[in-house]
Each structure stands twice: as structure tokens, then as C-alpha cells.
Design a protein around this motif. Structure first.
Motif, PDB file in Angstrom:
ATOM      1  N   PHE A   9       0.837  -1.183   0.000  1.00 16.68           N
ATOM      2  CA  PHE A   9       0.000   0.000   0.000  1.00 16.68           C
ATOM      3  C   PHE A   9       0.884   1.249   0.000  1.00 16.68           C
ATOM      4  CE2 PHE A   9      -2.967  -3.195   1.493  1.00 16.68           C
ATOM      5  CZ  PHE A   9      -4.093  -2.882   0.739  1.00 16.68           C
ATOM      6  N   ALA A  33      -2.157   5.746   1.518  1.00 16.56           N
ATOM      7  CA  ALA A  33      -3.082   4.707   1.971  1.00 16.56           C
ATOM      8  C   ALA A  33      -2.762   4.285   3.400  1.00 16.56           C
ATOM      9  CB  ALA A  33      -3.009   3.501   1.038  1.00 16.56           C
ATOM     10  N   LEU A  70      -5.124   4.571   6.901  1.00 23.49           N
ATOM     11  CA  LEU A  70      -5.392   3.460   7.811  1.00 23.49           C
ATOM     12  C   LEU A  70      -4.853   3.748   9.204  1.00 23.49           C
ATOM     13  CD1 LEU A  70      -4.484   0.556   5.356  1.00 23.49           C
ATOM     14  CD2 LEU A  70      -6.787   1.263   6.047  1.00 23.49           C
ATOM     15  N   HIS A 126     -13.421  -3.335  10.757  1.00 21.96           N
ATOM     16  CA  HIS A 126     -14.026  -3.271   9.426  1.00 21.96           C
ATOM     17  C   HIS A 126     -15.542  -3.201   9.480  1.00 21.96           C
ATOM     18  CE1 HIS A 126     -14.432  -7.428  10.589  1.00 21.96           C
ATOM     19  NE2 HIS A 126     -15.119  -7.716   9.502  1.00 21.96           N
ATOM     20  N   ALA A 166     -12.663   3.096   6.204  1.00 24.53           N
ATOM     21  CA  ALA A 166     -11.398   2.734   5.555  1.00 24.53           C
ATOM     22  C   ALA A 166     -11.131   1.243   5.666  1.00 24.53           C
ATOM     23  CB  ALA A 166     -10.255   3.540   6.169  1.00 24.53           C
ATOM     24  N   TYR A 167     -11.386   0.667   6.838  1.00 23.89           N
ATOM     25  CA  TYR A 167     -11.132  -0.763   7.026  1.00 23.89           C
ATOM     26  C   TYR A 167     -12.170  -1.621   6.320  1.00 23.89           C
ATOM     27  CZ  TYR A 167      -7.567   0.548  10.412  1.00 23.89           C
ATOM     28  OH  TYR A 167      -6.442   1.064  11.002  1.00 23.89           O
ATOM     29  N   LEU A 200     -10.829  -1.795   2.971  1.00 25.59           N
ATOM     30  CA  LEU A 200      -9.607  -2.604   2.912  1.00 25.59           C
ATOM     31  C   LEU A 200      -9.914  -4.086   2.767  1.00 25.59           C
ATOM     32  CD1 LEU A 200      -6.423  -2.577   3.324  1.00 25.59           C
ATOM     33  CD2 LEU A 200      -6.963  -3.300   5.652  1.00 25.59           C
ATOM     34  N   HIS A 214     -10.701  -5.113  -0.669  1.00 22.76           N
ATOM     35  CA  HIS A 214      -9.754  -4.705  -1.706  1.00 22.76           C
ATOM     36  C   HIS A 214      -9.578  -5.837  -2.716  1.00 22.76           C
ATOM     37  CE1 HIS A 214      -6.113  -3.298  -3.659  1.00 22.76           C
ATOM     38  NE2 HIS A 214      -6.263  -2.128  -3.048  1.00 22.76           N
ATOM     39  N   LEU A 270      -6.343  -7.953  -2.250  1.00 26.12           N
ATOM     40  CA  LEU A 270      -6.312  -8.792  -1.051  1.00 26.12           C
ATOM     41  C   LEU A 270      -7.229  -9.998  -1.214  1.00 26.12           C
ATOM     42  CD1 LEU A 270      -6.205  -6.304   1.970  1.00 26.12           C
ATOM     43  CD2 LEU A 270      -4.328  -7.262   0.616  1.00 26.12           C
ATOM     44  N   VAL A 317      -0.604  -6.526   7.242  1.00 23.12           N
ATOM     45  CA  VAL A 317      -0.122  -5.256   6.701  1.00 23.12           C
ATOM     46  C   VAL A 317       0.367  -4.403   7.861  1.00 23.12           C
ATOM     47  CG1 VAL A 317      -0.687  -3.179   5.376  1.00 23.12           C
ATOM     48  CG2 VAL A 317      -1.821  -5.359   4.829  1.00 23.12           C
ATOM     49  N   ASP A 341     -11.336   0.912  -4.057  1.00 21.60           N
ATOM     50  CA  ASP A 341     -11.418   2.211  -3.400  1.00 21.60           C
ATOM     51  C   ASP A 341     -10.184   3.014  -3.792  1.00 21.60           C
ATOM     52  OD1 ASP A 341     -11.041   4.307  -1.335  1.00 21.60           O
ATOM     53  OD2 ASP A 341     -12.786   3.383  -0.401  1.00 21.60           O
ATOM     54  N   LEU A 362      -7.082   3.599  -1.488  1.00 26.87           N
ATOM     55  CA  LEU A 362      -6.211   2.509  -1.058  1.00 26.87           C
ATOM     56  C   LEU A 362      -5.425   1.931  -2.227  1.00 26.87           C
ATOM     57  CD1 LEU A 362      -8.695   0.692   1.363  1.00 26.87           C
ATOM     58  CD2 LEU A 362      -6.775   2.145   2.022  1.00 26.87           C
TER      59      LEU A 362
END
Length: 275
Positions: free
Chosen positions: A28, A32, A36, A67, A72-73, A76, A79, A82, A137, A266, A269
Motif C-alpha cells: 500500500f 493509503a 489506515l 471493518h 477505511a477498514y 480494505l 480490496h 487482497l 499489513v 477504493d 487505497l
């Protein structure tokens, strides 16, 4: 967007199967990671049942299930890269089984003993098999002084080594397993035997890097003796066919929605290739 059809996933699968651990060639970007990290800091300030502290301290040791309430989470875990990586390594569609950020505050963060994640998941939640993968991460740069993960590559081939030490009895206190002396840990002598067979490595590197870990790889981490915090975000994706039948721990620890997670890009990110 990052394309995932350049053949690198096949290389990661081979590395993961051999070592129980692999390191993505993508990470990332700085913005980004900053996004986070800002979300994490806000969650730590807000507190709540999802936040665990070091023993007899106000220092935050871990936060869970972010999340489910942080934008944001939430982005993530969906993503596209991921999810593609998690599905490639498990060979199945996945959902979020567990989301957490383990923190080691500067000069305060305490160690995690040798253990296998599946030992906790099987004993506490009844997770049927280790058909899951954890993508990690770091939100801070990780070096030898601030408590990096210590891994025993290849130890997942030994399989599930049992539930380990049981200290909680029937108290039902899930927080016990996020303190400095958790259950289901491995005897240090057994870990040293495995190191003699397989060797060991430290998962160090810059913030934003992406690594994957098998549920049966044996790992630990040391105290943070440095002036630098270490925050490690971990998303554990599980096969949709491997959900625990009757989980009792809080939903912010054990995801109840076992539907296949769908990717969602997103723009906040982005990824970049590791130099």
C-alpha cells in the motif's frame, strides 16, 4: 488498479505452500497507510469493547472488528487484490473470519509467545480446519527492535500441534487470549526443536507491505524495546465452507457473515510495486 494476472500469484502460492508464509511484491502507498493509521488512532482514542489494553496499563494492545464500523477498514477487507490473494492461497471463496490490529506501543508493547493461530481458532470457536489465511499489513515500519513477528518457515507442514496450554478453565473471558499470557501457546522447548529443523525468520519491513501466513505456521513476537510503535493489521480470511458451526465469542472477534466477500475498489487505497 493492480492487475493480478501477471503470474506472480502462482509464485506466491508456491512460496506459501513451501514456507507457510509469503511476501507480496505489492504494498500500500504512503497515503493509503496514513489513512489506515489515522483510522486506527481514532479507534484507540474512542475505546470500546473491541479495544484491549496491556495488563495494568492504558496502552492499547489490540483492536478488533474495525471493518464493521470504520469506512477505511471496510474498504480494505474488500480490496480486489487482497481478496484475489486470499482466494488464490486458500483455493476457495472467502469471508472475513477475524480482523484485528495488534499493537506494540513504544517501550510498552509486550511479547506474544510461540503459538499456532489454528490452536486458538479450533479450541475457542470450533473452526473445523485450517482452510484460512491471514494477510498482514504493518501500519508502522517494522524492525528488529519493535517486536516483529518471528516465524518458523515450513512448520505448518508439521500440522496442528494441539491446543497447547489451557489456563482459562471455564471463565469464558475471551480477553485472556489477547493478554501477555494467553492460552493455547506452545512450549518454548518444542518451538526450539522446530527452529532446529526449519530455522526461523523475522517479518520486518516498511509500512504497507503485504504478507500472508498459514494458520498452522508457528510464530511469536518479542517485546517492543524501541521508541517506535509497531502496529500490525491482520485480516484472517476463511473459506466459506469452513465456518465454525456455533461460535460464541463476540462478533467483533468471529465474523458471523459467511457469505462470499465481493471485491470493491477504493481509490483511497492504491498499491504500488515494492522497489
Amino acid at each position: 488498479m493492480i492487475e493480478t494476472d501477471d503470474g506472480h500469484l502462482a509464485e506466491l502460492i508456491a512460496e506459501y505452500e513451501e514456507n507457510g508464509w509469503c511476501h507480496s511484491p505489492f504494498r500500500f502507498t504512503g497515503p493509503a497507510v496514513s489513512l489506515l493509521r489515522d483510522s486506527l488512532d481514532a479507534i484507540c482514542r474512542r475505546g470500546g469493547p473491541e479495544v484491549v489494553h496491556e495488563p495494568d496499563s492504558t496502552a492499547v494492545r489490540a483492536v478488533h472488528g474495525c471493518h464493521e464500523f470504520d469506512e477505511a477498514y471496510a474498504a480494505l477487507v474488500r480490496h480486489p487484490y487482497l481478496l484475489a490473494l486470499a482466494e488464490a492461497l486458500t483455493g476457495t471463496p472467502v469471508y472475513v473470519y477475524q480482523f484485528k490490529v495488534n499493537l506494540k506501543q513504544a517501550r510498552e508493547g509486550q511479547a506474544w509467545p510461540w503459538h499456532q493461530d489454528f490452536a486458538f481458532w479450533n479450541a475457542e470457536d470450533g473452526l473445523p480446519t485450517p482452510a484460512a489465511v491471514t494477510l498482514a499489513v504493518p501500519l508502522d515500519d517494522v524492525h528488529e527492535g519493535n517486536g516483529p513477528l518471528m516465524l518458523i518457515p515450513g512448520s505448518h507442514h508439521v500440522g496442528y500441534l494441539g491446543p497447547g496450554k489451557i489456563t482459562r478453565g471455564d471463565s469464558g473471558d475471551w480477553r485472556k487470549n489477547f493478554a501477555a499470557d494467553p492460552e493455547h501457546v506452545m512450549d518454548d522447548a518444542r518451538a526450539q526443536e522446530l527452529i532446529g529443523t526449519f530455522g526461523s525468520t523475522r517479518a520486518t519491513g516498511p509500512a504497507g507491505t503485504i504478507q500472508a501466513f498459514h494458520p498452522n505456521i508457528v510464530h511469536s513476537s518479542s517485546d517492543n524495546t524501541s521508541p517506535d510503535r509497531r502496529a500490525l493489521l491482520m485480516v484472517s480470511y476463511n473459506s466459506i465452507d469452513n465456518a465454525p458451526p456455533h461460535p460464541t465469542r463476540p462478533e467483533f472477534l468471529v465474523g458471523r457473515n459467511t457469505d462470499q466477500l465481493k471485491p470493491r475498489w477504493d481509490d483511497h487505497l492504491p498499491l504500488e510495486r515494492v522497489p
